[in-house]
Motif scaffolding. Structure first.
Motif, PDB file in Angstrom:
ATOM      1  N   UNK A  79       0.863  -1.180   0.000  1.00  0.00           N
ATOM      2  CA  UNK A  79       0.000   0.000   0.000  1.00  0.00           C
ATOM      3  C   UNK A  79       0.899   1.229   0.000  1.00  0.00           C
ATOM      4  N   UNK A  80       0.789   2.046  -1.043  1.00  0.00           N
ATOM      5  CA  UNK A  80       1.637   3.225  -1.183  1.00  0.00           C
ATOM      6  C   UNK A  80       0.829   4.454  -0.802  1.00  0.00           C
ATOM      7  N   UNK A  81       1.096   4.986   0.376  1.00  0.00           N
ATOM      8  CA  UNK A  81       0.377   6.155   0.863  1.00  0.00           C
ATOM      9  C   UNK A  81      -0.369   5.850   2.148  1.00  0.00           C
ATOM     10  N   UNK A  82      -0.094   6.623   3.191  1.00  0.00           N
ATOM     11  CA  UNK A  82      -0.694   6.386   4.501  1.00  0.00           C
ATOM     12  C   UNK A  82      -1.773   7.363   4.876  1.00  0.00           C
ATOM     13  N   UNK A  83      -2.514   7.879   3.874  1.00  0.00           N
ATOM     14  CA  UNK A  83      -3.697   8.681   4.172  1.00  0.00           C
ATOM     15  C   UNK A  83      -4.826   7.766   4.607  1.00  0.00           C
ATOM     16  N   UNK A  84      -6.009   8.318   4.803  1.00  0.00           N
ATOM     17  CA  UNK A  84      -7.084   7.489   5.357  1.00  0.00           C
ATOM     18  C   UNK A  84      -7.572   6.428   4.380  1.00  0.00           C
ATOM     19  N   UNK A  85      -7.468   6.662   3.075  1.00  0.00           N
ATOM     20  CA  UNK A  85      -7.853   5.629   2.108  1.00  0.00           C
ATOM     21  C   UNK A  85      -6.875   4.466   2.165  1.00  0.00           C
ATOM     22  N   UNK A 108       4.734  10.921   9.346  1.00  0.00           N
ATOM     23  CA  UNK A 108       3.535  10.536  10.091  1.00  0.00           C
ATOM     24  C   UNK A 108       2.461  10.037   9.135  1.00  0.00           C
ATOM     25  N   UNK A 109       1.623   9.149   9.641  1.00  0.00           N
ATOM     26  CA  UNK A 109       0.505   8.639   8.864  1.00  0.00           C
ATOM     27  C   UNK A 109      -0.688   9.597   8.965  1.00  0.00           C
ATOM     28  N   UNK A 110      -1.551   9.554   7.980  1.00  0.00           N
ATOM     29  CA  UNK A 110      -2.741  10.386   8.020  1.00  0.00           C
ATOM     30  C   UNK A 110      -2.985  11.189   6.767  1.00  0.00           C
ATOM     31  N   UNK A 111      -1.912  11.500   6.027  1.00  0.00           N
ATOM     32  CA  UNK A 111      -2.081  12.245   4.784  1.00  0.00           C
ATOM     33  C   UNK A 111      -2.780  13.579   4.995  1.00  0.00           C
ATOM     34  N   UNK A 112      -3.645  13.932   4.057  1.00  0.00           N
ATOM     35  CA  UNK A 112      -4.334  15.220   4.123  1.00  0.00           C
ATOM     36  C   UNK A 112      -5.380  15.281   5.233  1.00  0.00           C
ATOM     37  N   UNK A 113      -5.741  14.107   5.768  1.00  0.00           N
ATOM     38  CA  UNK A 113      -6.720  14.126   6.857  1.00  0.00           C
ATOM     39  C   UNK A 113      -6.164  14.820   8.091  1.00  0.00           C
ATOM     40  N   UNK A 322     -12.268  13.160  -4.104  1.00  0.00           N
ATOM     41  CA  UNK A 322     -13.556  13.418  -3.462  1.00  0.00           C
ATOM     42  C   UNK A 322     -13.363  13.983  -2.062  1.00  0.00           C
ATOM     43  N   UNK A 323     -13.803  13.238  -1.034  1.00  0.00           N
ATOM     44  CA  UNK A 323     -13.687  13.713   0.343  1.00  0.00           C
ATOM     45  C   UNK A 323     -13.345  12.547   1.259  1.00  0.00           C
ATOM     46  N   UNK A 324     -13.248  12.827   2.564  1.00  0.00           N
ATOM     47  CA  UNK A 324     -12.868  11.791   3.508  1.00  0.00           C
ATOM     48  C   UNK A 324     -13.851  10.641   3.566  1.00  0.00           C
ATOM     49  N   UNK A 325     -15.120  10.963   3.479  1.00  0.00           N
ATOM     50  CA  UNK A 325     -16.150   9.931   3.516  1.00  0.00           C
ATOM     51  C   UNK A 325     -15.950   8.948   2.359  1.00  0.00           C
ATOM     52  N   UNK A 326     -15.759   9.469   1.164  1.00  0.00           N
ATOM     53  CA  UNK A 326     -15.562   8.621  -0.013  1.00  0.00           C
ATOM     54  C   UNK A 326     -14.260   7.831   0.084  1.00  0.00           C
ATOM     55  N   UNK A 327     -13.226   8.450   0.642  1.00  0.00           N
ATOM     56  CA  UNK A 327     -11.933   7.780   0.765  1.00  0.00           C
ATOM     57  C   UNK A 327     -12.034   6.536   1.646  1.00  0.00           C
TER      58      UNK A 327
END
Length: 338
Positions: A79-85, A108-113, A322-327
């Motif tokens: 998995x490349x990227x530690x945002x919420x998706x 740190x993990x979390x990305x744009x969230x 999109x947004x956090x919900x969609x992610x």
């Protein structure tokens, strides 16, 4: 005072985590998937779609379809990227038995969230990241690498069975005259303190991202003008949040302008807009914060296609940011598919 209660009434928290009572009784608060009070899936959905959903809990209403079936043949998943998706995909896939390597290019993990939790009143949004990181930290089939910039060479060396690209998105800076000036910045740099923000600020873009950033700047004591090209401010903000945020902006003295298309920023830092076909100056500003949206960042996908049997994109790395919900919903789906 006696640490006792005759009754505990729970509402939204049981949508976010139906096991809340059991985890509380067993003194495991860190295991609780907390309600963040966003109202997006519950209150807003009930007002518009007449069913309940949940940003934190994508299983709501899909319990029978979303059971976490164990895989017969565990695969090596990168998995490349530690945002919420990426985090949601990793949690679901790991619980199903896959071996997960999660790489995040930052510390740190979390990305744009992480940015979503910075504006006033949104600290609890950190729980979205915290719970998923907590889940991953307790699974032996998960390896997390921070400060890791994934390259095609790394993918080739790791040789995973599946790659999930969750590299998110980047801010859009339109090719408008003056937007290349040093006092023009974006939302991430504003919220993280990387940009120097003057006293008088123009936020260009009055969508959800723009008004949340304006709220943050107002709390910092700045004078803020929000400029939106559409005839409505915060058009994409959810109803329950929109009422609150617009009230706060008004009380704090923000100037909100709609149907105002930005034409240029002059050498003297004047902001020129077009209103009803007529150009006018809104005056001079110390800083301009561009909040007109983001664009997908998934260049790595094409570089690694053909190296591995399967590549998936999730969250903002997919075709339409999109947004956090969609992610979260997207990550939950892909985690069950692979």
């Amino acid at each position: 005072q006696a640490d006792k209660a005759d009754m505990v009434a729970l509402g939204r928290v049981l949508i976010a985590d139906p096991d809340w009572p059991r985890k509380a009784e067993e003194n495991r608060p860190e295991d609780i998937r907390q309600c963040i009070g966003c109202n997006q899936g519950c209150i807003d959905n009930l007002l518009t779609a007449f069913f309940a959903d949940c940003l934190q809990n994508p299983e709501v209403g899909r319990e029978s379809k979303y059971k976490l079936a164990q895989v017969d043949s565990p695969k090596n998943v990168l998995v490349i990227g530690g945002g919420i998706a990426g985090l949601e995909t990793a949690v679901v896939a790991a619980k199903r038995g896959h071996k997960i390597t999660l790489c995040e290019k930052y510390k740190a993990l979390g990305g744009q969230w992480i940015l979503a939790a910075i504006p006033p009143g949104k600290t609890q949004f950190n729980a979205v990241v915290d719970w998923r990181v907590h889940e991953l930290d307790h699974m032996e089939n998960v390896k997390i690498e921070l400060n890791k910039n994934v390259t095609p060479e790394y993918v080739k060396k790791l040789n995973p069975d599946i790659v999930v690209v969750a590299t998110g998105s980047v801010p859009v800076i339109p090719p408008i005259p003056g937007f290349d000036k040093k006092n023009v910045t974006n939302v991430p740099n504003t919220l993280t303190g990387k940009a120097t923000i003057g006293k008088n600020v123009a936020v260009i873009g009055g969508g959800a991202c723009g008004v949340e950033t304006a709220h943050y700047l107002l709390e910092q004591g700045k004078k803020v003008t929000v400029v939106e090209m559409l005839p409505e401010i915060a058009r994409d903000e959810k109803f329950a949040r929109k009422v609150f945020i617009l009230e706060r902006l008004e009380k704090k003295g923000a100037k909100l302008l709609v149907s105002s298309l930005v034409k240029k920023i002059t050498e003297g830092n004047e902001l020129i807009v077009s209103q009803n076909g007529t150009e006018k100056s809104l005056g001079t500003f110390d800083t301009f914060v561009v909040a007109v949206g983001v664009k997908t960042e998934n260049r790595l996908t094409k570089l690694i296609e053909g190296m591995v049997p399967a590549v998936y994109e999730v969250g903002d790395a997919y075709a339409y940011p999109a947004n956090g919900f969609s992610a979260i919903q997207h990550g939950a789906l892909i985690g069950r598919k692979i």
